[in-house]
Design a protein around this motif. Structure first.
Motif, PDB file in Angstrom:
ATOM      1  N   VAL A  27      14.332 117.313  21.307  1.00 27.59           N
ATOM      2  CA  VAL A  27      15.152 117.505  22.526  1.00 27.59           C
ATOM      3  C   VAL A  27      16.247 118.825  22.199  1.00 27.59           C
ATOM      4  CG1 VAL A  27      17.064 116.923  23.958  1.00 27.59           C
ATOM      5  CG2 VAL A  27      15.269 115.301  23.466  1.00 27.59           C
ATOM      6  N   CYS A  28      16.692 118.872  21.182  1.00 23.01           N
ATOM      7  CA  CYS A  28      17.440 119.859  20.852  1.00 23.01           C
ATOM      8  C   CYS A  28      16.728 121.191  20.658  1.00 23.01           C
ATOM      9  CB  CYS A  28      17.918 119.775  19.357  1.00 23.01           C
ATOM     10  SG  CYS A  28      19.273 118.583  19.398  1.00 23.01           S
ATOM     11  N   ILE A  29      15.436 121.255  20.353  1.00 19.33           N
ATOM     12  CA  ILE A  29      14.659 122.281  20.340  1.00 19.33           C
ATOM     13  C   ILE A  29      14.160 122.869  21.844  1.00 19.33           C
ATOM     14  CG2 ILE A  29      12.487 123.342  19.663  1.00 19.33           C
ATOM     15  CD1 ILE A  29      12.498 121.440  17.213  1.00 19.33           C
ATOM     16  N   ALA A  30      13.990 121.714  22.512  1.00 22.07           N
ATOM     17  CA  ALA A  30      13.690 122.001  24.083  1.00 22.07           C
ATOM     18  C   ALA A  30      14.865 122.733  24.609  1.00 22.07           C
ATOM     19  CB  ALA A  30      13.265 120.728  24.615  1.00 22.07           C
ATOM     20  N   ILE A  31      16.113 122.236  24.354  1.00 21.78           N
ATOM     21  CA  ILE A  31      17.249 122.748  25.088  1.00 21.78           C
ATOM     22  C   ILE A  31      17.423 124.350  24.432  1.00 21.78           C
ATOM     23  CG2 ILE A  31      19.614 122.877  24.806  1.00 21.78           C
ATOM     24  CD1 ILE A  31      19.885 119.875  24.546  1.00 21.78           C
ATOM     25  N   ALA A  32      16.991 124.349  23.160  1.00 19.57           N
ATOM     26  CA  ALA A  32      17.317 126.183  22.696  1.00 19.57           C
ATOM     27  C   ALA A  32      16.185 127.025  23.381  1.00 19.57           C
ATOM     28  CB  ALA A  32      17.169 125.850  21.232  1.00 19.57           C
ATOM     29  N   LEU A  33      14.933 126.347  23.695  1.00 15.13           N
ATOM     30  CA  LEU A  33      14.035 127.212  24.148  1.00 15.13           C
ATOM     31  C   LEU A  33      14.059 127.321  25.563  1.00 15.13           C
ATOM     32  CD1 LEU A  33      10.877 125.526  22.194  1.00 15.13           C
ATOM     33  CD2 LEU A  33      12.050 127.518  21.783  1.00 15.13           C
ATOM     34  N   ALA A  34      14.822 126.400  26.240  1.00 12.48           N
ATOM     35  CA  ALA A  34      14.613 126.401  27.684  1.00 12.48           C
ATOM     36  C   ALA A  34      14.742 127.797  28.481  1.00 12.48           C
ATOM     37  CB  ALA A  34      15.956 125.764  28.177  1.00 12.48           C
ATOM     38  N   CYS A  35      15.722 128.564  28.110  1.00 12.08           N
ATOM     39  CA  CYS A  35      15.860 129.939  28.688  1.00 12.08           C
ATOM     40  C   CYS A  35      15.048 130.964  28.038  1.00 12.08           C
ATOM     41  CB  CYS A  35      17.358 130.295  28.592  1.00 12.08           C
ATOM     42  SG  CYS A  35      18.118 129.178  29.732  1.00 12.08           S
ATOM     43  N   GLY A  36      14.074 130.539  27.435  1.00  7.07           N
ATOM     44  CA  GLY A  36      13.097 131.735  26.559  1.00  7.07           C
ATOM     45  C   GLY A  36      13.927 132.686  25.726  1.00  7.07           C
ATOM     46  N   PRO A  37      14.612 132.252  24.769  1.00  5.16           N
ATOM     47  CA  PRO A  37      15.343 133.400  24.092  1.00  5.16           C
ATOM     48  C   PRO A  37      14.293 134.148  23.004  1.00  5.16           C
ATOM     49  CG  PRO A  37      15.440 130.966  22.739  1.00  5.16           C
ATOM     50  CD  PRO A  37      14.704 131.010  24.381  1.00  5.16           C
ATOM     51  N   ARG A  38      14.907 135.300  22.361  1.00  2.00           N
ATOM     52  CA  ARG A  38      14.109 136.107  21.826  1.00  2.00           C
ATOM     53  C   ARG A  38      14.170 135.756  20.157  1.00  2.00           C
ATOM     54  NH1 ARG A  38      15.281 142.010  23.593  1.00  2.00           N
ATOM     55  NH2 ARG A  38      13.801 142.604  21.968  1.00  2.00           N
ATOM     56  N   VAL A  39      15.440 135.264  19.910  1.00  2.00           N
ATOM     57  CA  VAL A  39      15.567 134.825  18.459  1.00  2.00           C
ATOM     58  C   VAL A  39      15.947 133.380  18.568  1.00  2.00           C
ATOM     59  CG1 VAL A  39      16.672 135.402  16.495  1.00  2.00           C
ATOM     60  CG2 VAL A  39      16.871 136.960  18.575  1.00  2.00           C
ATOM     61  N   LEU A  40      15.460 132.512  17.924  1.00  2.00           N
ATOM     62  CA  LEU A  40      15.859 131.069  17.429  1.00  2.00           C
ATOM     63  C   LEU A  40      16.234 130.882  16.091  1.00  2.00           C
ATOM     64  CD1 LEU A  40      15.857 128.381  18.952  1.00  2.00           C
ATOM     65  CD2 LEU A  40      13.613 127.930  17.588  1.00  2.00           C
ATOM     66  N   PHE A  41      17.596 130.548  16.037  1.00  2.00           N
ATOM     67  CA  PHE A  41      18.056 130.086  14.844  1.00  2.00           C
ATOM     68  C   PHE A  41      18.116 128.782  14.549  1.00  2.00           C
ATOM     69  CE2 PHE A  41      20.900 133.840  13.685  1.00  2.00           C
ATOM     70  CZ  PHE A  41      20.754 134.562  15.029  1.00  2.00           C
ATOM     71  N   ALA A  42      17.303 128.365  13.292  1.00  2.00           N
ATOM     72  CA  ALA A  42      17.128 127.093  12.931  1.00  2.00           C
ATOM     73  C   ALA A  42      17.908 126.707  11.760  1.00  2.00           C
ATOM     74  CB  ALA A  42      15.577 126.750  12.896  1.00  2.00           C
ATOM     75  N   ASP A  43      19.184 125.997  11.826  1.00  2.00           N
ATOM     76  CA  ASP A  43      20.090 125.834  10.787  1.00  2.00           C
ATOM     77  C   ASP A  43      19.778 124.642  10.366  1.00  2.00           C
ATOM     78  OD1 ASP A  43      21.947 125.750   8.956  1.00  2.00           O
ATOM     79  OD2 ASP A  43      23.628 125.739  10.436  1.00  2.00           O
ATOM     80  N   GLU A  44      18.800 124.552   9.005  1.00  2.00           N
ATOM     81  CA  GLU A  44      18.481 123.287   8.496  1.00  2.00           C
ATOM     82  C   GLU A  44      18.116 122.353   9.359  1.00  2.00           C
ATOM     83  OE1 GLU A  44      19.212 122.485   5.114  1.00  2.00           O
ATOM     84  OE2 GLU A  44      20.782 123.734   4.475  1.00  2.00           O
ATOM     85  N   PRO A  45      17.035 122.825  10.292  1.00  2.00           N
ATOM     86  CA  PRO A  45      16.675 121.846  11.524  1.00  2.00           C
ATOM     87  C   PRO A  45      15.961 120.458  10.936  1.00  2.00           C
ATOM     88  CG  PRO A  45      15.198 123.635  11.094  1.00  2.00           C
ATOM     89  CD  PRO A  45      16.085 123.849  10.138  1.00  2.00           C
ATOM     90  N   THR A  46      15.528 120.416   9.556  1.00  2.00           N
ATOM     91  CA  THR A  46      14.856 119.184   9.372  1.00  2.00           C
ATOM     92  C   THR A  46      15.596 118.300   8.137  1.00  2.00           C
ATOM     93  OG1 THR A  46      13.528 120.350   7.906  1.00  2.00           O
ATOM     94  CG2 THR A  46      12.619 119.953   9.897  1.00  2.00           C
ATOM     95  N   THR A  47      16.587 118.712   7.691  1.00  2.00           N
ATOM     96  CA  THR A  47      17.397 118.332   6.658  1.00  2.00           C
ATOM     97  C   THR A  47      17.723 116.735   6.949  1.00  2.00           C
ATOM     98  OG1 THR A  47      18.501 120.170   6.019  1.00  2.00           O
ATOM     99  CG2 THR A  47      19.206 118.528   5.004  1.00  2.00           C
ATOM    100  N   ALA A  48      18.029 116.536   8.102  1.00  3.02           N
ATOM    101  CA  ALA A  48      18.346 114.957   8.382  1.00  3.02           C
ATOM    102  C   ALA A  48      17.215 114.187   8.516  1.00  3.02           C
ATOM    103  CB  ALA A  48      19.446 115.185   9.557  1.00  3.02           C
TER     104      ALA A  48
END
Lengths: 341, 373
Positions: B173-194
């Motif tokens: 869901v967090c990824i979907a929110i980040a992608l929603a407006c079609g950004p050109r840069v996605l910052f993924a800050d330790e997206p899988t550590t948890a």
């Protein structure tokens, strides 16, 4: 799996701990029950490290705690040196706990912040003796030395003055001070940075060689488990999938779940081929209503109708390698199937 | 790897960070969390930022997005996005960048969603704000987004609260929110550590496919070299707020020059090693960022360190391979480094002994030797 059976157990006189048909269930109200651990059996020889791996919620921590009778398992037997811990009363168990110690995941919160390190490590001795303070300090100082903490410096300091790695060393000293037979390590390096993780893993190996420790090492990181374990048991949703000598399991995984776990590990190698097939579809089913038959069947690419109907039993793959699967990835010894009720 | 590298060769960097510094004023002094970092990002490129806790990697990514707020934060340097300078912009002005141009996926999916708002509204909030779409259109888009991040039954899931979902699902869901407006840069800050290892694999693959489909750039912040090894085009290794090594991924692994990169890689247990393989631990801990050591900040923990390292700060300079930069006086693999290592080993320096595989040394030896020196 996820199965039951005891084909993989070794003769009783060769083992320190033997766990059979262990069940741990937690009532959650409304008559519903979480089947956290269901009918698993395993044994540990003296001086051996058994790694327990699996996803969160697979029951690996519950299994570790059940050995310590924290809380008491619903049924089954936990035999340590010929004594069934399940049959001991409260006082009997209290005395037996000196042989069993635990190291926890979060090193900082598992030490009392208001006590000095000297007090924290000496606490087990306060209860079990020697009661003479000088003698206690001699033992504590030796232990701190053994885990790489300067006893003179640390004695009057409190846990907040140490880093996470040092706190984990202090926790290890506290666990060792009564010279236990068996130590349960519940994700002892998960909260640490990789560089510190390596220090703690090396330390555990050294202490094991020096004191002849027997360890149950619970972790979700398969590379860490491989590094430290003599044998590895893979758990899924309260059941045991596969148990084997470590190198053998990583070279020839027999259970589809083990293989998927291994393929999921990100390797620090830029040339590693990214394999999209290795993706496990879906997520862990609820332990409130585990699937019938093999519990892994809902996510298993090889599952068929038999898997839904019959629970697989532990079968022998090779010397010290057993798997509970109807469609193992390597040939198993069909003759040794032992149905056990 | 190579095809991705050539895919980015022709285009100009659209995000240029120069000499970025983020300092925090605290009662004890000034914490130099990020201290002079420069980087470039091209369209479709994946940049990995690697380092231990406290190395400044998270603060760096937040500084680029201007998410560090508070009266005690001082950010200087330059972040140019499409030629526009972001440092100095007000939060109000950044609103046109956040979500539309740059978006971030945070580490902990448990706490980065609002627990009392349905995921549908959290997804549509900025769609409505930025793209000015109607409620029903936004809802349709949100359902499509949930489907694209592989959430089963998105039509019903959109009305769930975060607590009704598992950790992996919430991260989707967090990824979907980040992608929603079609950004050109996605910052993924330790997206899988948890997350669990199997879910981690799913999420990393999801990020990679989404990135490819949208021709998006990604900055992946992680402490796990394994996560970025096969996925990033270029890797930046950070230590104590500074870049110590920077190279295209294959180059970094094939010919790493900085002792810290080497130590980091060697301390990770690898599946290919047999059981009970000795790990080379890094003794000590990252330096105090208020009073960093005068020379190289890794020198106190470095098995190659010489007198010069303790006195003179090395600067980031190019190596023989194009795009490879490192900051070290005695780069790994050179004869000088080997000589320095042997000299330290002969002198019995604890860090060098530990790197050579001696288990009997620990952090306390380090304290004693530092005190004695």
């Amino acid at each position: 799996m996820a199965g039951s059976g005891r084909a993989h157990l070794r003769p009783e006189d060769e083992t320190l701990l033997r766990v059979e048909h262990l069940n741990v269930e937690f009532p959650v109200g409304g008559g519903r029950v979480v089947y956290a651990v269901s009918g698993i059996s395993f044994d540990i020889a003296k001086g051996e490290t058994l790694g327990l791996v699996g996803e969160s919620g697979c029951g690996k921590s519950t299994t570790g705690r059940a050995i310590l009778q924290l809380p008491r398992p619903t049924s089954g037997s936990v035999v340590l040196n010929g004594v069934d811990l399940m049959e001991l009363d409260g006082e009997g168990m209290r005395e037996k706990r000196t042989d069993l110690q635990m190291i926890f995941q979060d090193p900082i919160s598992s030490l009392n912040p208001r006590r000095t390190v000297g007090e924290v490590v000496a606490e087990p001795l306060q209860v079990w003796g020697p009661h003479d303070e000088d003698k206690q300090w001699d033992i504590v100082a030796d232990m701190l030395e053994a885990v790489g903490i300067d006893p003179g410096v640390a004695r009057y300091k409190r846990p907040h003055e140490f880093s996470g790695g040092q706190c984990q060393r202090i926790s290890i000293a506290r666990a060792l001070v009564l010279e236990p037979e068996l130590i349960i390590c519940d994700e002892p390096v998960s909260a640490l940075d990789v560089s510190v993780q390596a220090q703690i893993l090396n330390l555990l190996e050294d202490l094991k060689a020096e004191y002849g420790l027997t360890l149950v090492f619970i972790a979700h990181d398969l590379a860490v488990v491989k590094n430290i374990s003599d044998r590895v048991a893979v758990m899924y949703l309260g059941k045991m999938c596969e148990i084997s000598e470590t190198d053998e399991m990583y070279a020839n995984p027999a259970h589809p779940y083990t293989q998927l776990l291994l393929e999921s590990i990100p390797e620090p190698d830029p040339l590693a081929v990214l394999d999209d097939r290795a993706e496990i579809e879906g997520e862990l089913p609820s332990p409130l209503a585990p699937p019938s038959g093999c519990r892994f069947r809902t996510r298993c690419p090889y599952a068929d109708e038999t898997c839904a109907r019959v629970e697989p039993q532990m079968r022998r793959v090779s010397e010290d390698h057993y798997v509970a699967c109807h469609h193992p990835l390597v040939p198993v010894d069909e003759t040794e199937v032992q149905i056990d009720v | 790897m190579s095809e991705r590298a050539t895919g980015t060769a022709g285009n100009e960097p659209f995000l240029v960070v120069e000499d970025l510094k983020t300092h925090f004023t605290v009662p004890a002094g000034t914490v130099k969390a990020v201290d002079g970092v420069s980087l470039e990002l091209r369209r479709g490129q994946t940049l990995g930022i690697v380092g231990e806790s406290g190395s400044g990697k998270t603060v760096l990514s937040r500084s680029i997005m201007r998410l560090n707020i508070g009266g005690n934060v001082h950010t200087t340097g330059s972040v140019r996005y499409d030629g526009r300078e972001l440092i100095g912009l007000k939060a109000k002005e950044m609103q046109s960048i956040w979500g539309l141009e740059m978006a971030m996926v945070f580490q902990d999916p448990m706490t980065s969603l609002n627990p009392v708002v349905k995921v549908g509204r959290q997804l549509t909030e900025h769609l409505r704000f930025h793209l000015n779409v109607s409620k029903s259109e936004a809802r349709q888009t949100a359902i499509e987004l949930l489907r694209s991040v592989k959430i089963p039954e998105p039509e019903t899931r959109i009305d769930n609260y975060p607590h009704e979902m598992s950790g992996g699902m919430r991260q989707r869901v967090c990824i979907a929110i980040a992608l929603a407006c079609g950004p050109r840069v996605l910052f993924a800050d330790e997206p899988t550590t948890a997350l669990d290892v199997t879910v981690q694999h799913q999420i990393l693959n999801l990020l990679a496919t989404q990135q490819k489909e949208r021709f998006m750039s990604m900055i992946m912040v992680t402490h796990d070299l394994g996560v970025v090894a096969g996925r990033a085009d270029e890797i930046i290794v950070m230590y104590a707020g500074k870049v110590v090594e920077k190279a295209p991924t294959a180059t970094l692994f094939a010919e790493m020059k900085h002792p810290y990169t080497e130590a980091l890689l060697r301390s990770i247990p690898k599946i290919a090693q047999p059981k009970h393989s000795r790990l080379s631990a890094i003794l000590g801990r990252p330096p105090d960022l208020i009073n960093p050591p005068p020379g190289c900040s890794f020198a106190p923990r470095c098995p190659y360190a010489q007198q010069r390292c303790h006195e003179e700060k090395p600067v980031l300079s190019p190596g023989s391979t194009p795009g490879h930069q490192f900051a070290c006086h005695f780069p790994v693999g050179t004869p000088e480094a080997r000589e320095a290592f042997d000299r330290n080993l002969a002198a019995g320096l604890p860090v060098t002994l530990a790197a050579a595989g001696d288990s009997k040394v620990s952090d306390d030896d380090l304290v004693t030797s530092a005190g004695g020196a």
